[in-house]
Scaffold this active site. Structure first.
Site, short mmCIF file in Angstrom:
data_model
loop_
_atom_site.label_atom_id
_atom_site.label_comp_id
_atom_site.label_asym_id
_atom_site.label_seq_id
_atom_site.Cartn_x
_atom_site.Cartn_y
_atom_site.Cartn_z
CG ASP A 100 91.87 -82.85 78.43
OD1 ASP A 100 91.04 -83.78 78.40
OD2 ASP A 100 92.08 -82.09 77.46
CG HIS B 38 87.67 -84.97 78.32
ND1 HIS B 38 88.12 -83.77 78.82
CD2 HIS B 38 86.48 -84.68 77.73
CE1 HIS B 38 87.25 -82.81 78.55
NE2 HIS B 38 86.24 -83.33 77.89
CG ASP C 220 83.01 -84.46 76.80
OD1 ASP C 220 83.07 -83.61 77.71
OD2 ASP C 220 83.73 -84.43 75.77
CG ASP D 246 84.23 -79.86 78.70
OD1 ASP D 246 84.32 -81.08 78.55
OD2 ASP D 246 84.45 -79.04 77.79
CG HIS E 128 85.92 -74.80 76.58
ND1 HIS E 128 86.34 -75.03 75.28
CD2 HIS E 128 85.73 -76.02 77.13
CE1 HIS E 128 86.39 -76.34 75.07
NE2 HIS E 128 86.02 -76.96 76.18
CD GLU F 242 87.13 -83.73 74.32
OE1 GLU F 242 86.20 -83.69 73.50
OE2 GLU F 242 87.43 -82.76 75.07
CD GLU F 243 88.09 -79.62 76.59
OE1 GLU F 243 87.92 -79.16 75.44
OE2 GLU F 243 87.20 -79.75 77.42
#
Length: 409
Positions: free
Chosen positions: A81, A79, A199, A142, A381, A176-177
């Protein structure tokens, strides 16, 4: 290997997604990376490059080697994003070469230090090179590490025709997030027999189990009366919300769970005497326990409605995704191929359940069996996110090795 160059280029592009934006993708800036990937795929000679200009998906093919055209088609997905939790704008990445195993000063001016006392796993990276930020943003490993690794794998095969493999499909997703990465993924267009999401985190991680997941919004309706004359009249929605939370098992809270243990998580609460709203997520790896958790959650609201009057509590609940293990168990060669490739490359595998979900969980139930592979990143994150250069390079080798094994029916 140019995977690090690709990664450092990608993290400069702000692709942070946004909760409840009302658009798909949730932020238009994700298109910036999608357009770049399309251009690079075309330049390296990939085929069937498709850019979904409306929903921001990218698809492309690496054609099969001569004589391998009848092999199953394997896909690799990541992903684009990054998490809404911490800003991804103006990422200033740098490489700490030959890391000495101690604390890492990320930002002297702001006194931001990544301390080994907080992140003891850093000790295992001594002697390697780590990509970090200046402590004011996340890094974006990520999942831009996964994006870069897939792109490097694709370029390797396109420039090494002697390397035997079946047809390879690559796909890059938005959002995705925020749980929407698979919403508009075109499984039929993608055309793979099976795939891997890239991922995960540290080198060696391999995941084919994840939570069953649901979201629940609880609305508590109260009655506001001047506190000076509130006796037997006021119904304080804030206090009733606290009572609802008290009916949930104390031990089934993410602060007290690990491994296969599920939980109820109160993610947000806001309101006043008149109305209070609570957002929950409900998780469990075991499907029966998951269904029981949802039943108990609804039973708590029913009990309080009987106590305080029908309609005092209203619950809107929706399943988000399910444990991909139900699907992957029918295609265990995917796990076996990955484990075998790791062993051949000297990678120590760590097969663990995901205490969350990936695009692969939903894609598995959409007809595309999809375990999750490592990326070489850690501390996702947050501002202390980092990635290991040697591990990222090793993961490119892992993807190449797995693609070469795609001979199962």
């Amino acid at each position: 290997m140019k995977v690090i160059e690709k990664f450092l280029e990608y993290v400069k592009i702000d692709t942070q997604s946004m909760d409840e934006s009302g658009t798909v993708p949730s932020t238009m800036k994700q298109h910036d990376l999608a357009k770049l990937l399309c251009r690079q795929l075309e330049e390296m000679g990939a085929e069937e490059v498709v850019y979904d200009e409306e929903h921001c998906y990218v698809y492309a093919s690496v054609p099969a080697s001569a004589g391998w055209e009848d092999r199953p088609v394997i896909g690799f997905i990541a992903h684009m994003d990054t998490s809404p939790a911490v800003t991804g704008k103006d990422v200033k990445a740098r490489i700490v070469e030959n890391y000495d195993g101690g604390d890492i000063l990320l930002n002297g001016e702001k006194d931001i230090v990544m301390r080994t006392a907080d992140f003891p796993e850093l000790a295992s990276y001594k002697g390697k090179s780590l990509i970090v930020t200046d402590g004011t943003t996340l890094l974006g490993a990520d999942d831009k590490a996964g994006v870069a690794e897939i792109m490097e794998m694709a370029e390797y095969f396109l420039t090494h025709p002697e390397a035997a493999h079946g047809k390879i499909r690559v796909g890059f997703t938005p959002d995705e997030e925020v749980g929407a990465g698979a919403d508009y993924f075109d499984v039929e267009l993608f055309g793979a027999d099976y795939a891997y999401t890239v991922d995960g985190d540290k080198l060696g991680s391999l995941e084919y189990e994840n939570f069953n997941a649901a979201g629940a919004k609880v609305t508590v309706h109260g009655r506001s009366v001047h506190p000076g004359s509130a006796k037997n009249k006021m119904v304080n929605a804030i206090l009733l919300a606290q009572e609802f939370q008290s009916l949930l098992p104390v031990a089934e809270n993410p602060m007290y769970t690990s491994g296969y243990e599920g939980f109820y998580h109160l993610d947000s609460i806001k309101g006043n005497v008149e109305q209070t709203d609570m957002d929950y997520i409900i998780r469990d790896h075991d499907r029966e326990k998951f269904e029981k958790k949802k039943e108990d959650f609804l039973a708590a609201a029913d009990f309080l409605n009987r106590k305080y009057g029908e309609g005092t509590f209203s619950v809107a609940m929706k399943d988000s995704y399910y444990n991909m293990k139900e699907v992957i168990e029918q295609h265990m060669h995917l796990v076996e191929d990955a484990l075998e490739a790791m062993e051949e490359l000297g990678i120590v595998p760590e097969v663990v359940p995901i205490r969350g979900g990936t695009d692969g969980a939903r894609l598995s139930f959409m007809g595309l069996p999809c375990p999750n592979l490592c990326t070489g990143g850690q501390n996702f994150h947050g501002r202390f996110e980092y990635a290991c250069t040697e591990d990222m390079e090793k993961i490119v080798q892992l993807l190449v090795r797995i693609a070469g094994k795609a001979g199962h029916v």
